[in-house]
Scaffold this active site. Structure first.
Site, PDB file in Angstrom:
ATOM      1  N   CYS A 154       0.835  -1.209   0.000  1.00 23.87           N
ATOM      2  CA  CYS A 154       0.000   0.000   0.000  1.00 23.87           C
ATOM      3  C   CYS A 154       0.867   1.255   0.000  1.00 23.87           C
ATOM      4  CB  CYS A 154      -0.948  -0.017   1.189  1.00 23.87           C
ATOM      5  SG  CYS A 154      -2.079  -1.431   1.127  1.00 23.87           S
ATOM      6  N   THR A 155       2.001   1.193   0.670  1.00 23.22           N
ATOM      7  CA  THR A 155       2.927   2.320   0.671  1.00 23.22           C
ATOM      8  C   THR A 155       3.494   2.523  -0.733  1.00 23.22           C
ATOM      9  OG1 THR A 155       3.458   1.987   3.001  1.00 23.22           O
ATOM     10  CG2 THR A 155       5.058   3.226   1.686  1.00 23.22           C
TER      11      THR A 155
END
Length: 155
Positions: free
Chosen positions: A46-47
């Protein structure tokens, strides 16, 4: 609430957002909206996905497209994630899964050998008139941004 499909108008929604705001679909009228759903703040995939959107934000802007991320995390957690990663776009908090259900992104997933309910990484493109015009499901982070930008350039 029924699930939205390509070619349909997206019903207006309101969700709490970073920046101490409540955003609705109506706030994006006249712009394309790139609505990306991701499982959880501060996780590796997600980062990387958020960083890819961040690093290409000028290209999205030049194509009249606004990027907004959505997960079930709280606004407080979103604020920390956005600040830490220097995201130039808002993150919507959907703890009740209202928007997640509309776009049918809650799926059963395998995590460490167990079945868990979670967000399937997905992106949706909504046009200037609030019509869903494209979707990407089971997104692969490495190639995703290029796919979205390429589609935007072709329309």
């Amino acid at each position: 609430m029924t699930t939205i499909t390509i070619g349909q108008s997206v019903p207006d929604f309101q969700l709490s957002s970073t920046g101490d705001k409540t955003l609705s679909l109506a706030d994006f009228k006249g712009k394309k909206l790139v609505l990306y759903f991701y499982p959880k703040d501060n996780t590796p995939g997600c980062t990387l996905e958020g960083q890819a959107f961040r690093d290409h934000i000028q290209q999205f802007d030049s194509l009249n497209a606004t990027v907004v991320g959505v997960s079930r995390d709280s606004v407080k957690v979103h604020e920390g994630f956005k600040c830490k990663q220097n995201f130039p776009f808002d993150l919507l908090s959907d703890p009740d899964e209202t928007l997640c259900q509309l776009f049918d992104v809650i799926k059963m997933k395998n995590m460490y050998g167990k079945q868990v309910r979670g967000i399937e990484r997905s992106t949706f493109l909504i046009d200037e008139n609030a019509v869903l015009i494209h979707e990407w499901r089971k997104v692969k982070v490495k190639t995703h941004i290029e796919e979205v930008l390429q589609f935007l350039q072709q329309i």
